[in-house]
Design a protein around this motif. Structure first.
Motif: not given
Length: 165
Positions: A6-27
Motif C-alpha cells: 500500500f505504501n509503495k502503490a501508485h497514488r491512484a491505486d492506493a486511492a482505489a483501495v481506500l474508496r470502498p472503505c468510504i467514498d469521501i474524497q477528502r478522507w
C-alpha cells in the motif's frame, strides 16, 4: 493488501483501495497523501483522525452508496462485497425480521430523509432492529452525530480488512 505494498502503490491505486472503505474524497486523499506509514496502527490512527469529523455534505455523499439494512447489494464492486459481508447477521429468510426491518427502514427514511445506517458487522438482526427502533426516537441533530459515528466505524473496519501488516 500488505501495508508495504500500500505504501509503495501508485497514488491512484492506493486511492482505489481506500474508496470502498468510504467514498469521501477528502478522507481518501488525506490517507493516500500521508503515505508511507510505519505501521498499520499509524495508518488506522490517521484514518480515524481524518474521519473526525465528517461534514454533513460528506455524510450525505457517503450515504448514497449504502444499501438499506436487510437489502444486500447485488453489484460485484468491492464496496458491495463488503456490505454483503457486514450484513451477514441479517438473514433475509427470516420473514418476521425482514418485514420489521423494511418497516423500520421506511419509518426512518420518512423521518430523516436518508437510509438507516448502522455498523452491521458483528451485530445480529435483532440487535440491528432494536437500534433502528431506538434511533427512530432521536432528533435529527442527534441522528446526524450517530450516523457520522457509524460511518467512521464502518470505514475503519473496512480499512482494517483490506490492509494487513
Amino acid at each position: 493488501m500488505q501495508l508495504a505494498e500500500f505504501n509503495k502503490a501508485h497514488r491512484a491505486d492506493a486511492a482505489a483501495v481506500l474508496r470502498p472503505c468510504i467514498d469521501i474524497q477528502r478522507w481518501v486523499d488525506q490517507i493516500a497523501d500521508s503515505r508511507p506509514f510505519s505501521s498499520r496502527g499509524e495508518l488506522l490512527g490517521l484514518a480515524r483522525y481524518a474521519a473526525a469529523p465528517f461534514t454533513a455534505e460528506e455524510v450525505r455523499a457517503a450515504l448514497a452508496h449504502h444499501p438499506r439494512i436487510g437489502e444486500r447489494p447485488s453489484a460485484s464492486t468491492a464496496e458491495a462485497s463488503m456490505s454483503r459481508s457486514e450484513q451477514a447477521g441479517v438473514d433475509p429468510a427470516d420473514a418476521a425480521v425482514a418485514g420489521a426491518l423494511a418497516q423500520g427502514n421506511r419509518a426512518y427514511e420518512d423521518k430523516f430523509g436518508r437510509v438507516f445506517l448502522i455498523r452491521a458487522a458483528g451485530r445480529t438482526a435483532p440487535e440491528i432492529l432494536a437500534a433502528l427502533r431506538e434511533r427512530l426516537a432521536s432528533t435529527p441533530e442527534q441522528e446526524d452525530v450517530i450516523v457520522a459515528q457509524q460511518l467512521r466505524e464502518i470505514a475503519l473496519l473496512r480499512l482494517e480488512g483490506v490492509i494487513s501488516e
